[in-house]
Design a protein around this motif. Structure first.
Motif, PDB file in Angstrom:
ATOM      1  N   PRO A  29     -25.331  -5.928 -21.685  1.00 33.41           N
ATOM      2  CA  PRO A  29     -24.048  -6.719 -22.221  1.00 33.41           C
ATOM      3  C   PRO A  29     -23.385  -6.935 -20.666  1.00 33.41           C
ATOM      4  N   LEU A  30     -22.807  -8.097 -20.441  1.00 39.14           N
ATOM      5  CA  LEU A  30     -21.908  -8.187 -19.476  1.00 39.14           C
ATOM      6  C   LEU A  30     -20.577  -7.270 -19.246  1.00 39.14           C
ATOM      7  N   GLU A  31     -20.214  -7.186 -20.369  1.00 42.05           N
ATOM      8  CA  GLU A  31     -18.979  -6.395 -20.278  1.00 42.05           C
ATOM      9  C   GLU A  31     -19.001  -4.910 -19.851  1.00 42.05           C
ATOM     10  N   THR A  32     -20.213  -4.324 -19.894  1.00 46.73           N
ATOM     11  CA  THR A  32     -20.591  -3.194 -19.378  1.00 46.73           C
ATOM     12  C   THR A  32     -21.293  -3.051 -18.207  1.00 46.73           C
ATOM     13  N   ALA A  33     -22.103  -4.076 -17.774  1.00 48.42           N
ATOM     14  CA  ALA A  33     -23.019  -4.273 -16.664  1.00 48.42           C
ATOM     15  C   ALA A  33     -21.990  -4.664 -15.420  1.00 48.42           C
ATOM     16  N   PRO A  49     -18.849  -3.930 -14.674  1.00 46.43           N
ATOM     17  CA  PRO A  49     -18.116  -3.011 -13.960  1.00 46.43           C
ATOM     18  C   PRO A  49     -18.973  -1.938 -13.449  1.00 46.43           C
ATOM     19  N   VAL A  50     -20.226  -1.607 -13.999  1.00 47.51           N
ATOM     20  CA  VAL A  50     -20.934  -0.692 -13.189  1.00 47.51           C
ATOM     21  C   VAL A  50     -21.614  -0.910 -11.939  1.00 47.51           C
ATOM     22  N   LEU A  51     -22.046  -2.322 -11.949  1.00 48.93           N
ATOM     23  CA  LEU A  51     -22.437  -3.057 -10.647  1.00 48.93           C
ATOM     24  C   LEU A  51     -21.299  -2.984  -9.580  1.00 48.93           C
ATOM     25  N   ASP A  52     -20.194  -3.362 -10.021  1.00 51.89           N
ATOM     26  CA  ASP A  52     -19.047  -3.697  -9.042  1.00 51.89           C
ATOM     27  C   ASP A  52     -18.949  -2.260  -8.438  1.00 51.89           C
ATOM     28  N   ALA A  53     -18.948  -1.145  -9.163  1.00 55.69           N
ATOM     29  CA  ALA A  53     -18.562   0.163  -8.678  1.00 55.69           C
ATOM     30  C   ALA A  53     -19.821   0.720  -7.930  1.00 55.69           C
ATOM     31  N   LEU A  54     -21.083   0.333  -8.240  1.00 52.62           N
ATOM     32  CA  LEU A  54     -22.181   0.458  -7.455  1.00 52.62           C
ATOM     33  C   LEU A  54     -22.053  -0.082  -5.822  1.00 52.62           C
ATOM     34  N   VAL A  55     -21.843  -1.205  -5.782  1.00 57.91           N
ATOM     35  CA  VAL A  55     -21.509  -1.923  -4.622  1.00 57.91           C
ATOM     36  C   VAL A  55     -20.439  -1.389  -3.992  1.00 57.91           C
ATOM     37  N   ALA A  56     -19.316  -1.335  -4.553  1.00 56.08           N
ATOM     38  CA  ALA A  56     -17.877  -0.670  -3.761  1.00 56.08           C
ATOM     39  C   ALA A  56     -18.273   0.892  -3.430  1.00 56.08           C
ATOM     40  N   ASN A  57     -19.202   1.720  -3.950  1.00 59.41           N
ATOM     41  CA  ASN A  57     -19.537   2.841  -3.887  1.00 59.41           C
ATOM     42  C   ASN A  57     -20.668   3.378  -2.850  1.00 59.41           C
ATOM     43  N   ARG A  58     -21.551   2.467  -2.685  1.00 65.82           N
ATOM     44  CA  ARG A  58     -22.693   2.732  -1.932  1.00 65.82           C
ATOM     45  C   ARG A  58     -22.390   3.151  -0.389  1.00 65.82           C
ATOM     46  N   ARG A  59     -22.995   3.768   0.330  1.00 63.24           N
ATOM     47  CA  ARG A  59     -22.618   4.674   1.590  1.00 63.24           C
ATOM     48  C   ARG A  59     -23.722   4.693   2.450  1.00 63.24           C
ATOM     49  N   SER A  60     -23.791   4.544   3.686  1.00 60.94           N
ATOM     50  CA  SER A  60     -24.968   5.026   4.660  1.00 60.94           C
ATOM     51  C   SER A  60     -25.056   6.412   4.839  1.00 60.94           C
ATOM     52  N   HIS A  61     -25.962   7.242   4.178  1.00 64.10           N
ATOM     53  CA  HIS A  61     -26.151   8.496   4.387  1.00 64.10           C
ATOM     54  C   HIS A  61     -26.724   8.799   5.310  1.00 64.10           C
ATOM     55  N   ARG A  62     -26.483   9.887   6.289  1.00 64.93           N
ATOM     56  CA  ARG A  62     -26.991  10.293   7.272  1.00 64.93           C
ATOM     57  C   ARG A  62     -27.115  11.893   7.299  1.00 64.93           C
ATOM     58  N   ARG A  63     -26.937  12.574   6.180  1.00 61.73           N
ATOM     59  CA  ARG A  63     -27.417  13.839   6.016  1.00 61.73           C
ATOM     60  C   ARG A  63     -28.147  13.981   4.708  1.00 61.73           C
ATOM     61  N   TYR A  64     -28.929  14.767   4.473  1.00 60.09           N
ATOM     62  CA  TYR A  64     -29.805  15.153   3.282  1.00 60.09           C
ATOM     63  C   TYR A  64     -30.399  16.424   3.000  1.00 60.09           C
ATOM     64  N   GLN A  65     -30.728  16.713   1.668  1.00 61.75           N
ATOM     65  CA  GLN A  65     -31.032  17.964   1.244  1.00 61.75           C
ATOM     66  C   GLN A  65     -32.520  17.876   1.712  1.00 61.75           C
TER      67      GLN A  65
END
Length: 288
Positions: free
Chosen positions: A80-84, A86-102
């Protein structure tokens, strides 16, 4: 009639809406005199046949079209667009380049699931030619990391540096390993994915770049960190024997590598970009 794509139309479900006619890139569909969907002979796959895109299966509102042995009821429904949104907006805005991993493996089932989803990434002409070189084990990744790093240092000792580097900039890079991250080549990632595709057929360069960016976003959606890299490729290509271990054909192109795994440092929120998007609204003269 030839039907290489195993295309079947259930006329008890077909409403004659014509959507399949409008979306098929191979122009295989038409409406028959009874106003039901029908198709021309399918003798080949490719530009002048079936593109294997499954647009027809996806667009039919009643699930009347089966193709390539696929049943429409087995497809994932659109969210559903009403839920998809905001989730995708948040994923795009919160993605980061990670340089330290477990230092632990991501479950192989998860990795295979994510790579399988990449079959849905856009690609030129729906040729589906992207392949993947994958390191899915921490121990194997550490072997590659050590081998490439030691070889890079040995080359530097002989005055051979990665593209764009000289003696001073290379030493700056090595000093950064002491403070920023201990692994400048692969950013400490426990896993590596390298999309590659034939360079002289279709849109290989673009397809591999798109696959890589989709994979990074999928990692973010599944709680994994990722980083898009090109420096490690420049370094590896200076050592053909190490590069050959990746089993990437000589006639294939590579636009990026993606390091990924469980992040060591989680991010609590997205950043707030202040720069306006640089864009220009275009206008064109009327055609007389």
């Amino acid at each position: 009639m030839n039907n290489l794509a195993q295309l079947h139309i259930d006329h008890t479900k077909c409403s004659g809406c014509g959507r399949c006619v409008q979306v098929c890139p191979g122009s295989l569909f038409f409406l028959d005199p009874s106003h039901h969907a029908a198709h021309h002979p399918i003798e080949r796959f490719g530009w002048d046949g079936c593109w294997k895109c499954q647009h027809c299966l996806a667009v039919c509102p009643n699930g009347a079209i089966h193709i390539l042995g696929k049943d429409p009821k087995d497809s994932l429904p659109a969210p559903p667009l009403e839920t998809a949104a905001p989730v995708l907006d948040a994923l795009v805005a919160n993605r980061r380049s990670h340089r330290r991993y477990q230092a632990r493996n991501v479950e192989k089932e998860t990795i295979r699931h994510l790579i399988g989803l990449l079959q849905n990434a856009p690609n030129g002409g729906n040729k589906l030619q992207v392949e993947y070189a994958l390191v899915d084990d921490v121990e194997q990744m550490d072997r590659l990391r050590t081998l490439a790093s030691e070889r890079m240092d040995a080359l530097a000792a002989c005055g051979i540096y990665p593209d764009g580097y000289d003696a001073k900039s290379f030493q700056d890079l090595k000093r950064a390993e002491e403070t920023v991250r201990p692994d400048m080549l692969f950013c400490g990632a426990p896993h590596l994915l390298i999309p590659h595709a034939p360079a002289d057929v279709g849109c290989g360069w673009q397809d591999t770049a798109i696959a890589g960016t989709y994979f990074e976003l999928l990692c973010a959606a599944h709680g994994l960190g990722a980083i898009l890299m090109s420096f490690c490729l420049d370094v590896l290509k200076r050592m053909p024997d190490v590069w050959s271990l990746l089993h990437i054909p000589d006639d294939h192109c590579v636009s990026m590598a993606i390091g990924f795994g469980y992040p060591m440092i989680p991010y609590a929120r997205g950043v707030q970009r202040e720069d306006a998007v640089r864009s220009e609204v275009l206008s064109f003269p009327a055609v007389s």
